[in-house]
Design a protein around this motif. Structure first.
Motif, PDB file in Angstrom:
ATOM      1  N   CYS A  72       1.117  -0.184  -5.593  1.00 32.61           N
ATOM      2  CA  CYS A  72       2.177  -1.062  -5.116  1.00 32.61           C
ATOM      3  C   CYS A  72       1.581  -2.384  -4.663  1.00 32.61           C
ATOM      4  O   CYS A  72       0.364  -2.504  -4.484  1.00 32.61           O
ATOM      5  N   THR A  73       2.455  -3.367  -4.479  1.00 33.24           N
ATOM      6  CA  THR A  73       2.035  -4.656  -3.924  1.00 33.24           C
ATOM      7  C   THR A  73       2.885  -5.059  -2.722  1.00 33.24           C
ATOM      8  O   THR A  73       2.444  -5.843  -1.890  1.00 33.24           O
ATOM      9  N   ILE A  74       4.118  -4.512  -2.619  1.00 33.28           N
ATOM     10  CA  ILE A  74       4.983  -4.811  -1.479  1.00 33.28           C
ATOM     11  C   ILE A  74       5.637  -3.517  -1.006  1.00 33.28           C
ATOM     12  O   ILE A  74       5.758  -2.548  -1.771  1.00 33.28           O
ATOM     13  N   ASN A 128       9.414   7.099   4.671  1.00 30.81           N
ATOM     14  CA  ASN A 128       8.480   6.415   5.580  1.00 30.81           C
ATOM     15  C   ASN A 128       7.191   5.975   4.898  1.00 30.81           C
ATOM     16  O   ASN A 128       6.161   5.823   5.543  1.00 30.81           O
ATOM     17  N   TYR A 129       7.259   5.762   3.579  1.00 30.43           N
ATOM     18  CA  TYR A 129       6.107   5.205   2.878  1.00 30.43           C
ATOM     19  C   TYR A 129       6.149   3.682   2.976  1.00 30.43           C
ATOM     20  O   TYR A 129       7.218   3.069   2.879  1.00 30.43           O
ATOM     21  N   ILE A 130       4.999   3.089   3.159  1.00 29.43           N
ATOM     22  CA  ILE A 130       4.849   1.644   3.063  1.00 29.43           C
ATOM     23  C   ILE A 130       3.791   1.352   2.022  1.00 29.43           C
ATOM     24  O   ILE A 130       3.091   2.252   1.564  1.00 29.43           O
ATOM     25  N   CYS A 131       3.670   0.087   1.638  1.00 23.56           N
ATOM     26  CA  CYS A 131       2.593  -0.295   0.727  1.00 23.56           C
ATOM     27  C   CYS A 131       1.366  -0.595   1.589  1.00 23.56           C
ATOM     28  O   CYS A 131       1.305  -1.604   2.280  1.00 23.56           O
ATOM     29  N   LEU A 132       0.416   0.324   1.557  1.00 27.09           N
ATOM     30  CA  LEU A 132      -0.782   0.198   2.382  1.00 27.09           C
ATOM     31  C   LEU A 132      -1.654  -0.956   1.904  1.00 27.09           C
ATOM     32  O   LEU A 132      -1.544  -1.387   0.745  1.00 27.09           O
ATOM     33  N   PRO A 133      -2.534  -1.467   2.745  1.00 27.52           N
ATOM     34  CA  PRO A 133      -3.456  -2.523   2.311  1.00 27.52           C
ATOM     35  C   PRO A 133      -4.287  -2.139   1.084  1.00 27.52           C
ATOM     36  O   PRO A 133      -4.728  -2.996   0.334  1.00 27.52           O
ATOM     37  N   ARG A 134      -4.483  -0.841   0.879  1.00 31.51           N
ATOM     38  CA  ARG A 134      -5.222  -0.377  -0.306  1.00 31.51           C
ATOM     39  C   ARG A 134      -4.366  -0.418  -1.572  1.00 31.51           C
ATOM     40  O   ARG A 134      -4.767   0.064  -2.626  1.00 31.51           O
ATOM     41  N   GLN A 135      -3.122  -0.940  -1.454  1.00 31.85           N
ATOM     42  CA  GLN A 135      -2.181  -1.090  -2.568  1.00 31.85           C
ATOM     43  C   GLN A 135      -1.760   0.255  -3.147  1.00 31.85           C
ATOM     44  O   GLN A 135      -1.671   0.449  -4.356  1.00 31.85           O
ATOM     45  N   GLN A 136      -1.493   1.184  -2.238  1.00 36.81           N
ATOM     46  CA  GLN A 136      -0.911   2.473  -2.585  1.00 36.81           C
ATOM     47  C   GLN A 136       0.211   2.779  -1.613  1.00 36.81           C
ATOM     48  O   GLN A 136       0.155   2.396  -0.440  1.00 36.81           O
ATOM     49  N   CYS A 137       1.233   3.482  -2.103  1.00 32.74           N
ATOM     50  CA  CYS A 137       2.301   3.925  -1.213  1.00 32.74           C
ATOM     51  C   CYS A 137       1.802   5.084  -0.358  1.00 32.74           C
ATOM     52  O   CYS A 137       1.193   6.027  -0.871  1.00 32.74           O
ATOM     53  N   GLY A 138       2.061   4.998   0.934  1.00 31.07           N
ATOM     54  CA  GLY A 138       1.623   6.060   1.832  1.00 31.07           C
ATOM     55  C   GLY A 138       2.128   5.829   3.232  1.00 31.07           C
ATOM     56  O   GLY A 138       2.858   4.876   3.511  1.00 31.07           O
ATOM     57  N   PHE A 139       1.753   6.718   4.124  1.00 29.73           N
ATOM     58  CA  PHE A 139       2.134   6.601   5.525  1.00 29.73           C
ATOM     59  C   PHE A 139       1.215   5.601   6.222  1.00 29.73           C
ATOM     60  O   PHE A 139       0.027   5.515   5.934  1.00 29.73           O
ATOM     61  N   ALA A 140       1.769   4.875   7.186  1.00 29.28           N
ATOM     62  CA  ALA A 140       0.979   3.905   7.942  1.00 29.28           C
ATOM     63  C   ALA A 140      -0.207   4.570   8.623  1.00 29.28           C
ATOM     64  O   ALA A 140      -1.283   3.966   8.768  1.00 29.28           O
ATOM     65  N   SER A 141      -0.055   5.831   9.008  1.00 31.33           N
ATOM     66  CA  SER A 141      -1.132   6.547   9.699  1.00 31.33           C
ATOM     67  C   SER A 141      -2.370   6.742   8.824  1.00 31.33           C
ATOM     68  O   SER A 141      -3.452   7.020   9.334  1.00 31.33           O
ATOM     69  N   MET A 142      -2.195   6.591   7.509  1.00 32.16           N
ATOM     70  CA  MET A 142      -3.341   6.772   6.618  1.00 32.16           C
ATOM     71  C   MET A 142      -4.367   5.660   6.756  1.00 32.16           C
ATOM     72  O   MET A 142      -5.471   5.763   6.241  1.00 32.16           O
ATOM     73  N   GLN A 143      -3.987   4.577   7.409  1.00 34.13           N
ATOM     74  CA  GLN A 143      -4.953   3.507   7.660  1.00 34.13           C
ATOM     75  C   GLN A 143      -5.701   3.724   8.972  1.00 34.13           C
ATOM     76  O   GLN A 143      -6.525   2.910   9.360  1.00 34.13           O
ATOM     77  N   THR A 144      -5.411   4.824   9.642  1.00 34.71           N
ATOM     78  CA  THR A 144      -6.075   5.110  10.903  1.00 34.71           C
ATOM     79  C   THR A 144      -7.333   5.920  10.650  1.00 34.71           C
ATOM     80  O   THR A 144      -7.273   7.003  10.084  1.00 34.71           O
ATOM     81  N   LYS A 180       8.630   4.137  -5.511  1.00 34.36           N
ATOM     82  CA  LYS A 180       7.484   4.979  -5.846  1.00 34.36           C
ATOM     83  C   LYS A 180       7.154   5.968  -4.744  1.00 34.36           C
ATOM     84  O   LYS A 180       7.504   5.786  -3.588  1.00 34.36           O
ATOM     85  N   LEU A 181       6.428   7.020  -5.143  1.00 31.52           N
ATOM     86  CA  LEU A 181       6.079   8.097  -4.231  1.00 31.52           C
ATOM     87  C   LEU A 181       4.635   7.958  -3.750  1.00 31.52           C
ATOM     88  O   LEU A 181       3.931   7.008  -4.086  1.00 31.52           O
TER      89      LEU A 181
END
Length: 498
Positions: free
Chosen positions: A167-169, A178-194, A161-162
């Motif tokens: 997402c869940t994993i 470089n997308y991960i599954c963020l704690p908010r359960q969306q695909c995105g960059f790790a920096s978005m949790q900053t 997914k984009l």
């Protein structure tokens, strides 16, 4: 929807395949076959991220040639072909979530998508001898696994997914981007949790200078993208321009008082499209209207003393105003929502009864309030009932629970003493300051549970690893950001949304 079947190595079966399913070709392994759904003429594919999904754009002799090219290209699951220009575009991805079929300028253009069947993935996890000639599985470390940019969803190898997809994993997201599954359960960059500090001192100390805050209670967005803050213990409203930590005083003097140029413990805040300000002057038990660039305010509701009549109220925390100029406020300790029409000194009760309760028509210490003009919906943060109630204004005083309502708790379907909420104009998702759980929750429209956007250890910053206590929340005008006032630490956070 017309169906075409293709087999790159057995071209004579292509026309027969227009009628038969792969399972009907008993003499040919399904490893070699694919089937495609075709749209009617006059359409093309519009990807949500062309750079990530477009594999190549070429000229093909015919539609069948374009289908064969897609079949022979491992990542291809989507294609479109124009019979006039012979343009053949090859995409990877899932046609149902990664784009849309739209009208084309060419009447001879069609969109096709490869259909996948669970039987094509039965050899997943087997030795590579089982998938040597397969389009659908690849050999990695002597094992048949899903190809690049895909993940196994329990049935098939689905396209990863984009940005922004649920997402869940981590494996569900495009890891190559470089997308991960963020704690908010969306695909995105790790920096978005900053989180980024955009108001007050990052270290959590308060102050009274123009770059400091002292217990910021209310937030409001101006149409010029400036951020307005009720600076409670400094008895003023501060305006922060985008990109600056240095504020300017737009209401109050910084000294507590009851004169028309003063405030005493401002809380709820609303800024209209002309940048006029409505302020819940909580300790003066009044609502003040501050015209843009004015040095004094005008009292538009309240008597100046605490009360429970139709023209008086107790402590007001939440405040909102609709396009007609009607003022809505949370009379928190009287457990009711009051509506003051323009130039009226007496209110209409639109929610609650004045007595604490948990029925659909009662409230218990309401704090935050948000009015959605599109549907005339009023969202109320029913704090001590641990829920968000929605009212259809002027229709019913019965509220509908749209978040929480499952008792006090920290589970994803629960809230704990929520303080504030705001609603997306784009998705109708509700962003909730779940203060008792030290987190910000997002509840999608119609959802029975929420996901954590910030807090609970999901915030990453050199100043803090969590959010604490009472918080107000507001979306930026373009909804790219969520602003959070962390009252106990006298600072304003900004979080990037997707």
């Amino acid at each position: 929807m017309q169906i075409i079947k293709s087999n790159f190595h057995f071209s004579f079966l292509i026309l027969i395949g227009c009628i038969l399913r792969p399972s009907q070709h008993q003499s040919i392994s399904s490893d070699w076959q694919s089937s495609a759904n075709l749209s009617s003429k006059g359409f093309e594919f519009s990807p949500i991220d062309e750079q990530a999904l477009l594999l190549f754009d070429i000229i093909a002799k015919s539609l069948i040639s374009c289908v064969k090219i897609c079949h022979s290209t491992v990542p291809c699951y989507i294609f479109d072909f124009d019979d006039q220009s012979h343009r053949c575009r090859i995409f990877e991805g899932n046609i149902t979530t990664m784009g849309s079929i739209v009208a084309s300028s060419s009447s001879q253009s069609r969109v096709g998508s490869i259909k996948l069947y669970p039987e094509q993935f039965t050899n997943l996890g087997q030795s590579c001898s089982f998938c040597q000639r397969s389009k659908y599985l690849t050999c990695i470390n002597n094992t048949c696994l899903c190809p690049a940019h895909t993940y196994f969803n329990g049935l098939i190898c689905q396209s990863q997914k984009l940005l922004g997809a649920n997402c869940t994993i981590d494996g569900e997201c495009r890891l190559d981007l470089n997308y991960i599954c963020l704690p908010r359960q969306q695909c995105g960059f790790a920096s978005m949790q900053t989180g980024t500090i955009v108001g007050g001192y990052g270290n959590g100390t308060g102050g009274s200078t123009l770059d400091a805050l002292q217990y910021p209670t209310g937030l409001a967005m101006g149409i010029d993208n400036s951020l307005y803050v009720s600076d409670y213990l400094n008895h003023r409203v501060i305006k922060l321009q985008q990109g600056s930590l240095m504020g300017s005083i737009v209401a109050g003097t910084g000294v507590a008082g009851s004169n028309l140029n003063q405030l005493n413990g401002p809380t709820g805040l609303y800024v209209d499209t002309s940048l006029n300000i409505y302020i819940a002057d909580s300790k003066n038990f009044r609502i003040m209207f501050w015209q843009r660039d004015s040095s004094i305010g005008v009292k538009v509701a309240g008597t100046g003393v605490s009360g429970n009549t139709l023209n008086s109220f107790s402590t007001v925390v939440g405040l909102s105003v609709d396009l007609q100029g009607n003022i809505y406020l949370c009379d928190s300790f009287n457990h009711r929502i009051m509506k003051f029409t323009p130039n009226s000194s007496d209110a209409i009760i639109v929610g609650g009864t004045g007595v604490a309760g948990n029925s659909s028509y009662q409230l218990n210490t309401p704090c935050g309030i948000y009015f959605q003009d599109l549907n005339s919906y009023l969202y109320v943060v029913d704090s001590n009932n641990h829920r968000i109630q929605r009212y259809n204004v002027d229709v019913s005083t019965n509220g509908t629970t749209v978040a929480g309502g499952n008792g006090e708790g920290s589970a994803s379907n629960q809230l704990n003493s929520p303080y504030s909420a705001c609603v997306s104009k784009i998705t109708n998702a509700i962003y909730i300051s779940d203060s008792g759980n030290n987190r910000i929750q997002r509840w999608r429209s119609g959802a029975t549970s929420g996901v954590t956007i910030a807090g609970n250890g999901t915030l990453i910053n050199s100043y803090s690893t969590s959010l604490t206590g009472l918080m107000d929340v507001r979306l930026s005008n373009n909804e790219n950001y969520l602003f959070v006032s962390e009252m106990y630490y006298s600072r304003i956070w900004r979080f990037q949304l997707i």
